[in-house]
Design a protein around this motif. Structure first.
Motif, PDB file in Angstrom:
ATOM      1  N   LYS A 132      -4.050 -13.923   5.068  1.00 26.83           N
ATOM      2  CA  LYS A 132      -5.389 -12.926   5.754  1.00 26.83           C
ATOM      3  C   LYS A 132      -4.288 -11.445   6.802  1.00 26.83           C
ATOM      4  N   ASN A 133      -4.800 -10.283   6.622  1.00 27.89           N
ATOM      5  CA  ASN A 133      -4.989  -9.397   7.462  1.00 27.89           C
ATOM      6  C   ASN A 133      -5.444  -9.207   8.311  1.00 27.89           C
ATOM      7  N   ASN A 134      -5.334  -9.548   9.755  1.00 28.50           N
ATOM      8  CA  ASN A 134      -5.980  -9.825  11.088  1.00 28.50           C
ATOM      9  C   ASN A 134      -6.029  -7.965  11.403  1.00 28.50           C
ATOM     10  N   ARG A 135      -4.918  -7.240  11.338  1.00 27.65           N
ATOM     11  CA  ARG A 135      -5.264  -6.337  11.995  1.00 27.65           C
ATOM     12  C   ARG A 135      -6.280  -4.941  10.818  1.00 27.65           C
ATOM     13  N   GLY A 136      -6.486  -5.134   9.500  1.00 26.14           N
ATOM     14  CA  GLY A 136      -7.296  -4.392   8.499  1.00 26.14           C
ATOM     15  C   GLY A 136      -8.895  -5.511   8.576  1.00 26.14           C
ATOM     16  N   ILE A 137      -8.625  -6.329   9.442  1.00 24.60           N
ATOM     17  CA  ILE A 137     -10.077  -6.899   9.253  1.00 24.60           C
ATOM     18  C   ILE A 137     -10.158  -6.029  10.735  1.00 24.60           C
ATOM     19  N   LEU A 194      -8.015   4.015  15.728  1.00 23.11           N
ATOM     20  CA  LEU A 194      -7.437   2.931  15.454  1.00 23.11           C
ATOM     21  C   LEU A 194      -7.019   3.353  13.686  1.00 23.11           C
ATOM     22  N   ILE A 195      -7.628   4.494  13.544  1.00 19.62           N
ATOM     23  CA  ILE A 195      -6.282   4.119  11.526  1.00 19.62           C
ATOM     24  C   ILE A 195      -5.104   4.723  11.893  1.00 19.62           C
ATOM     25  N   ILE A 196      -5.381   4.837  13.115  1.00 17.72           N
ATOM     26  CA  ILE A 196      -3.650   5.507  13.013  1.00 17.72           C
ATOM     27  C   ILE A 196      -2.818   4.424  12.668  1.00 17.72           C
ATOM     28  N   TRP A 197      -3.454   3.283  13.959  1.00 13.73           N
ATOM     29  CA  TRP A 197      -2.715   1.983  14.866  1.00 13.73           C
ATOM     30  C   TRP A 197      -2.287   1.411  13.044  1.00 13.73           C
ATOM     31  N   VAL A 198      -3.123   1.954  12.528  1.00 11.34           N
ATOM     32  CA  VAL A 198      -3.374   0.743  10.688  1.00 11.34           C
ATOM     33  C   VAL A 198      -2.769   1.161  10.496  1.00 11.34           C
ATOM     34  N   SER A 199      -2.741   2.655  10.234  1.00  9.99           N
ATOM     35  CA  SER A 199      -1.511   3.524   9.041  1.00  9.99           C
ATOM     36  C   SER A 199       0.022   2.895   9.435  1.00  9.99           C
ATOM     37  N   ALA A 210     -15.582 -14.447   2.321  1.00  9.82           N
ATOM     38  CA  ALA A 210     -16.890 -14.696   2.492  1.00  9.82           C
ATOM     39  C   ALA A 210     -17.210 -15.308   3.990  1.00  9.82           C
ATOM     40  N   LYS A 211     -16.397 -15.937   4.636  1.00  7.94           N
ATOM     41  CA  LYS A 211     -17.010 -15.946   6.094  1.00  7.94           C
ATOM     42  C   LYS A 211     -16.569 -14.948   7.385  1.00  7.94           C
ATOM     43  N   VAL A 212     -15.840 -14.631   6.786  1.00  9.21           N
ATOM     44  CA  VAL A 212     -15.480 -12.994   7.506  1.00  9.21           C
ATOM     45  C   VAL A 212     -16.036 -12.187   7.333  1.00  9.21           C
TER      46      VAL A 212
END
Length: 431
Positions: A236-241, A411-416, A364-366
């Protein structure tokens, strides 16, 4: 090799068989969404009018929408948990069937003029709307990373077919209700009951094998195989979530806030119901109809690029709405079309990001938890919008909403940056 689902059904692990099941699942989702969309539209269209008619005042006419939103949020959480444990079929079908029975409760409340039963039924009617939204995830369970945006978009377009047909049947269903001795405003809820119950039965009968359970079984097989290889098991990728959820929450809040106050703003400037209906109709069309193109773009150019496009488009919508002359119908149409399009970009890119960042064992839970936040953000945007306009103006609300959407960019810059770091780390390990 065979993969066993919890229902003891078997499917081959061959890519061809998985793709065949993916296409079949998507077709089932399409049929359920067409009916589900009709049920969704019924509650939104006449819920407030029915409450106003039964109470004899418009002071509480906003209660039905609030109850639907609250019920939808609670149901989204429960459907996510049930789906995680028992599969999409049980979770989604249970939500639709609950919504259908609640629609019958609304009809009975109208016949008996029981306001408390009306409010109670509307609360549980939200289970149908939650299932309608979460069904978009079912089409992605067996999709490859390059198919997820398209799968989400097909589900959204299918919802549009029912959502457009539902309001256009209000008159017909009203006449049908009167012929049965039922108040005319309860007629659309008869349609809602039939639509939600049909959607639930379609999923319950035909969604076999369950796509989430199959996906989970495939993940377990890969985990076993990875014990004997150097290939890591996906985690699981928490940052992506966080990023995917934030994209959906912000776009929902901005869209609902501006959309909610636009009819009131237009009314203050002399626009009639026909003009208001035209603007909102085009706005809803822009929310859903571009989905097939948006889904393809999300798969082709990437999630982050389309999430960025959502932020920029919502900013443009806010600027256009804020600067539009009050008597200019054309400019208001442009503003609300951009608002719907920005929401569309955000929902599809955010949903795809959530799917990418989760594994079948937690997905599904997420997803259910994220949809709770989306529902609550929409309710917050709707409630705050009236207060903001009362204290300032519609223009300030629009500008504020547009600027709020720019929070997506950091947020997008952060994940990029995180993705770049991961790629560099993988290249070092490969070297």
């Amino acid at each position: 090799m065979k993969v066993h689902e919890r229902t003891s059904e078997e499917i081959s692990v061959s890519p061809e068989k998985i793709q065949q099941l993916f296409r079949r699942t998507l077709m089932i989702v399409v049929f359920s969404q067409i009916f589900g969309g009709a049920g969704l539209a019924a509650g939104i269209t006449v819920g407030a009018l029915l409450a106003q008619d039964m109470l004899g005042t418009d002071a509480y006419s906003g209660v039905p929408v609030a109850l639907l939103t609250l019920g939808s949020a609670g149901a989204a959480y429960l459907i996510g948990r049930v789906s995680q444990r028992f599969g999409r079929r049980i979770g989604l079908a249970g939500g639709f069937l609950t919504g259908g029975m609640s629609a019958l409760g609304v009809v009975f409340a109208a016949v008996t003029n029981n306001v408390w039963l009306l409010f109670f039924s509307l609360l549980f009617y939200g289970a149908g709307t939650a299932s309608n939204l979460q069904a978009r995830y079912a089409g992605t369970d067996l999709a490859s990373a390059k198919q997820r945006g398209k799968a989400i978009s097909i589900a959204l377009v299918s919802t549009t077919l029912g959502a457009v047909a539902g309001p256009n049947l209000i008159g017909v269903m009203g006449d049908f209700a009167v012929s049965m001795g039922v108040p005319s405003l309860a007629g659309p809820f008869i349609l809602g009951a039939a639509a939600f119950l049909t959607a639930g039965l379609v999923l319950l009968v035909f969604m076999r094998p369950d796509p989430l359970l199959v996906s989970n079984a495939l993940e377990n097989e890969k985990r076993i195989d990875s014990d004997n290889t150097t290939n890591p098991t996906p985690v699981k990728n928490n940052r992506g979530i966080i990023v995917g959820g934030s994209v959906m929450v912000l776009t929902q809040m901005v869209m609902v806030a501006i959309m909610t106050m636009t009819p009131i703003h237009m009314g203050h400037h002399g626009h009639g119901l026909d003009a208001i209906g035209l603007v909102i109709g085009i706005h809803i069309g822009a929310m859903y109809l571009p989905s097939l193109v948006t889904g393809a773009l999300v798969d082709k150019v990437g999630r982050t690029a389309m999430a960025s496009a959502a932020g920029v488009t919502l900013l443009l919508a806010g600027i256009v709405a804020a600067t539009a002359p009050g008597d200019s119908l054309v400019v208001l149409i442009l503003a609300l079309a951009l608002l719907g399009l920005g929401w569309n970009f955000g929902l599809i890119s955010g949903t795809a990001t959530i799917v990418d960042a989760t594994t079948p064992s937690t997905r599904a839970k997420v997803q259910g938890s994220m949809d709770v936040l989306v529902a609550l953000s929409g309710a917050t945007g709707g409630m705050m919008s009236g207060m903001i306009v009362a204290q300032t103006s519609y223009a300030m609300l629009s500008i504020g909403g547009g600027l709020l959407s720019l929070l997506l960019l950091p947020l997008i810059i952060w994940v990029s940056r995180d993705n770049v770091a991961l790629k560099q780390d993988k290249n070092k390990k490969t070297a």
